[in-house]
Write an enzyme that holds these catalytic residues in place. Sequence first.
Site: not given
Lengths: 473, 106
Positions: A396-397
């Site tokens: 995600n990040d």
Amino acid sequence: MILLEYIVAISALIASGLLVYGLKRMSSPVTAVSGIVTAGWGMLFVTVASFLGIFSVSEAAKPHLVVNVILAILGLVIGGGWAGWKGRSVAMTAMPQMVALFNGMGGGAAAAVSVIALTGPKETGIVPLLVTVAGGLIGSMSLSGSIIAWAKLDGRMNKPIRFGGQRIVNAAVFMLTVLLGIMAAFLYHQDGGGIATLLFFIGALLAGICMTIPIGGADMPVVISLYNAFTGLAVGLEGYVMADPALMIAGMVVGSAGTLLTVMMAKGMNRSISNVLFSNFGEASASTATGPQKEAKSVAPGDAATTMRYASSVIIVPGYGLAVAQAQGKLYDFVKQLQAAGVDVKFAIHPVAGRMPGHMNVLLAEAGVPYDMIYDMEDINDSFADTDVALIIGANDVVNPSARTDKSSPIYGMPILNADKAHQVFVIKRGMGMGYSAVENPLFFQDNCAMVFGDAQAVLSKMVEAVKALGTS
Amino acid sequence: MITAMTFIIALYIFMLAAFTGYEVISRVPSILHTPLMSGSNFVHGIVVVGALTALFNASSVLEQIVGFLGVVMGAGNVVGGYVVTDRMLAMFKPSDKAAPQKGAQK
């Protein structure tokens, strides 16, 4: 007796040579496997040789020697047996927290040595006592801090604990502990010395806890690496107190190597160490809910698999979600199918993919993915724009474009993989939840992005079936 | 005078060891960061030797208890560190090297 002491000293010398040489060999992929074996022999050698020390114990300890030796053997068997069993049986995905736990034990052992040096009858000067205090402080902080890090990575402690004025409280605890430590050294074998020593160690353990609880899970690898360096330093300092050069050398080598490793890891996340330790990462998350809220598109696994089957190039971005789902083997099955269908497949690994630098490489290697398919961020980032499909699995990040554009984002400036630039992006994810940094990811709302919701293992199974149904042409 | 000299020598050992650690780790590919962290974690397990020596010289119940705990934790550090590192590095056996070996055995 002199001869015996020489034998112990020489074996310690040989052992520290083997340990450093082993560590050196571990720093290259070609020799890494033999490196740990070399270091292992050194360790075995010095541990066995240390038993020769029973022939030269102090007068006061002689009546207790039999009990002490039994306790020592018992301790080795219990500690070593438990750790060996745990280390073998734990899943590869849980390795980071195991490293944290074993590191904390090392810090605890250094603290124990410090306790004995501060309370024991051996006469020493004020300088060794102060060094003991320093080693005890660092070792105790490493013990309690590593246990918190382990709890966080193991999912036993999910939320960072933060409160107003925390930094002031932490600083106060630390200063008070240092003061108590100095008192303990100066009051050695005097009234109040015992109390000061006890309070000092309680304070040191508390300081480690205070330092670690506000730090979010995403930063734990850096923190563990830092505590690893801490333990090394503590061991080195206790080595001085015990007049054991092998401990001094091994401890200090790890202390400096660990510090460098920590800096390199922090750099991979484009942060400084003080930023990791003292900034409240993710605090801005409350305000990120604003902004245009579009619906993310969702697509069935079979449809996504079909798109990839007929694409000419696919880049896979694996993240921690893949590791949690234990889906690396399934993923490689899918990749092999794509390759059989003539698709060019590559893996793109962010420096901090997974929970530690290199963790994802280890997991992919476990599944049998060959090296030449795995690319580092710098080597592959320019290729995304010419790629048909980017498949993001449980990351995600590391693919959040706001790190590039949104100055108000807490992860602004972190280097990311340019997966958003691929013609089509598929994201396999369990839900719309946020990553470890708790920052909304605008990538998921982009027009070229579609979500494939579900557990990575289940989704990849469906993908494998879908491609199989299409047949190989 | 002797204690002052040993203190200075200790500082020299620390300084040289610190440079050694720096040199050993610098220019390491990032894929080896995790195994190396684990490997260096194993190396500082040498603290078990210090704990053993302290336990051998224990002359009170408190020292025996603390020393015993120290040995348990130190042994955990050594064995756990070794096993975890070994498992991680076992993944690094390059596939292109493993293949000809298998062929040679046949």
